[in-house]
Design an enzyme around this catalytic site. Sequence first.
Site, mmCIF file in Angstrom:
data_model
loop_
_atom_site.group_PDB
_atom_site.id
_atom_site.type_symbol
_atom_site.label_atom_id
_atom_site.label_comp_id
_atom_site.label_asym_id
_atom_site.label_seq_id
_atom_site.Cartn_x
_atom_site.Cartn_y
_atom_site.Cartn_z
ATOM 1 N N SER A 5 0.845 -1.192 0.000
ATOM 2 C CA SER A 5 0.000 0.000 0.000
ATOM 3 C C SER A 5 0.889 1.254 0.000
ATOM 4 O O SER A 5 1.796 1.367 -0.824
ATOM 5 C CB SER A 5 -0.962 -0.035 1.194
ATOM 6 O OG SER A 5 -1.913 0.991 1.118
ATOM 7 N N ARG B 181 -12.823 7.077 8.177
ATOM 8 C CA ARG B 181 -12.369 5.702 8.326
ATOM 9 C C ARG B 181 -13.399 4.717 7.792
ATOM 10 O O ARG B 181 -13.046 3.691 7.203
ATOM 11 C CB ARG B 181 -12.067 5.409 9.799
ATOM 12 C CG ARG B 181 -11.434 4.035 10.018
ATOM 13 C CD ARG B 181 -10.118 3.902 9.261
ATOM 14 N NE ARG B 181 -9.411 2.689 9.628
ATOM 15 C CZ ARG B 181 -8.241 2.326 9.130
ATOM 16 N NH1 ARG B 181 -7.641 3.100 8.235
ATOM 17 N NH2 ARG B 181 -7.655 1.209 9.516
ATOM 18 N N ASP C 212 -8.740 -5.867 -5.563
ATOM 19 C CA ASP C 212 -8.324 -4.555 -5.059
ATOM 20 C C ASP C 212 -8.751 -3.474 -6.046
ATOM 21 O O ASP C 212 -8.272 -3.442 -7.179
ATOM 22 C CB ASP C 212 -6.804 -4.541 -4.872
ATOM 23 C CG ASP C 212 -6.276 -3.271 -4.218
ATOM 24 O OD1 ASP C 212 -7.054 -2.315 -4.035
ATOM 25 O OD2 ASP C 212 -5.074 -3.251 -3.881
ATOM 26 N N HIS D 150 -8.009 -4.602 -0.994
ATOM 27 C CA HIS D 150 -6.720 -3.969 -0.721
ATOM 28 C C HIS D 150 -6.093 -4.466 0.580
ATOM 29 O O HIS D 150 -4.880 -4.483 0.719
ATOM 30 C CB HIS D 150 -6.900 -2.451 -0.671
ATOM 31 C CG HIS D 150 -5.613 -1.696 -0.585
ATOM 32 N ND1 HIS D 150 -4.684 -1.691 -1.598
ATOM 33 C CD2 HIS D 150 -5.094 -0.910 0.407
ATOM 34 C CE1 HIS D 150 -3.651 -0.938 -1.249
ATOM 35 N NE2 HIS D 150 -3.870 -0.467 -0.035
ATOM 36 N N ASP D 151 -6.907 -4.867 1.539
ATOM 37 C CA ASP D 151 -6.415 -5.344 2.835
ATOM 38 C C ASP D 151 -5.934 -6.786 2.809
ATOM 39 O O ASP D 151 -5.538 -7.318 3.857
ATOM 40 C CB ASP D 151 -7.509 -5.217 3.899
ATOM 41 C CG ASP D 151 -7.417 -3.922 4.693
ATOM 42 O OD1 ASP D 151 -6.494 -3.127 4.442
ATOM 43 O OD2 ASP D 151 -8.274 -3.703 5.569
#
Length: 366
Positions: free
Chosen positions: A144, A213, A312, A345-346
């Site tokens: 990232s 968030r 992602d 993405h995580d």
Amino acid sequence: MGDARRFLSIDDEFQMVHGRLRQPTIAYETLGELNESRDNAVLILTGLSASAHVASNVEDPTPGWWEDVVGPGKPIDTHRYFVVCVCSLGSFFGSTCPASTDPSTGSAYRLTFPMLTLEDIAHGAKCVIDHLEIKRLHSVVGASMGGMSVLAFALMYPDAVNAMLNISAGANSQPFSIALRSLQRELVCNDPKWLNGEYPFDQQPQEGMRLARKLGMISYRSSQEWRDRFGRERITDADANVHTNPFGMDFEIEAYLSARARSFMDAFDANCYLYLSRAIDLFDAADHGGSVQLAINRLGIERATILGVQSDFLFLPDQQRELKNAMSSAGIRVEFEILDSIQGHDSFLVDMNRFRPAIAAHFNRS
């Protein structure tokens, strides 16, 4: 409980791309031992919200953010490698940041902190590597924001890196991810408690941080994961407060996002978040040569592993493919894989069944 962090105090003025800092501090942690030839060092640079505590150790046995990847017998094996994880300049976890005291004024920097770039983060990491008397790193590793930071490091210090492991990143940020982060920053800045960055540190603009968030978490995962994990499961009326708010939470996914957002906003400073978020948008490898290809041609690495994730949509697989093609054209030996993870993405933090072997393969090729 101990603290494994080390702090490098830079005596001289620290030159940044858009300004300078006086005597900043860079926090870092190390694991393993540096060998006699000093050629087994691995530098890890972090994502936006991670600290230097990458893995548990004797001094701090609490689990690190990449506990399944770094440690004895793990893919980045601390029996073989000397691992250095650096807290990004501008981060809230120990390095000098907007919440730190400016020695020139005796007050917190806040928005007088110079505009931050990933090149500045790479420069801070290089100061740590120089302090440890390491001339050339076995590998630089990042995912990232960390993947972009290690690319900046390798572009700025081509003689200091032998290999690169770059995960879920790109040569720059594309309009979609820039738009998301722009909206996140706007949510923070529009919170009345932000006060143009002058909020008391014990009274953070929590509503703005909470919403930012939540939006971030939505972009970090995939719709397939949300469907498989939560479906349309409902939460109880007591948890949802539906009797007092007809538009309150009703679904499990809403409760999950709320809980994750609350844990983040309680642990991070708003101005630090804004600076790091903007730094991701500003980075472009082309600034180091005129185009991405010309920049990559200047790298001094011998080999690279580029990993991405099919689901992602924050850093698309096409961006990892661009890096792979540019490195191949520059004569660098490249291993490339787009993993079939559903966590978006995580994935590099949670899908260990796929990522552990792929990361281990990079080091087994050395």
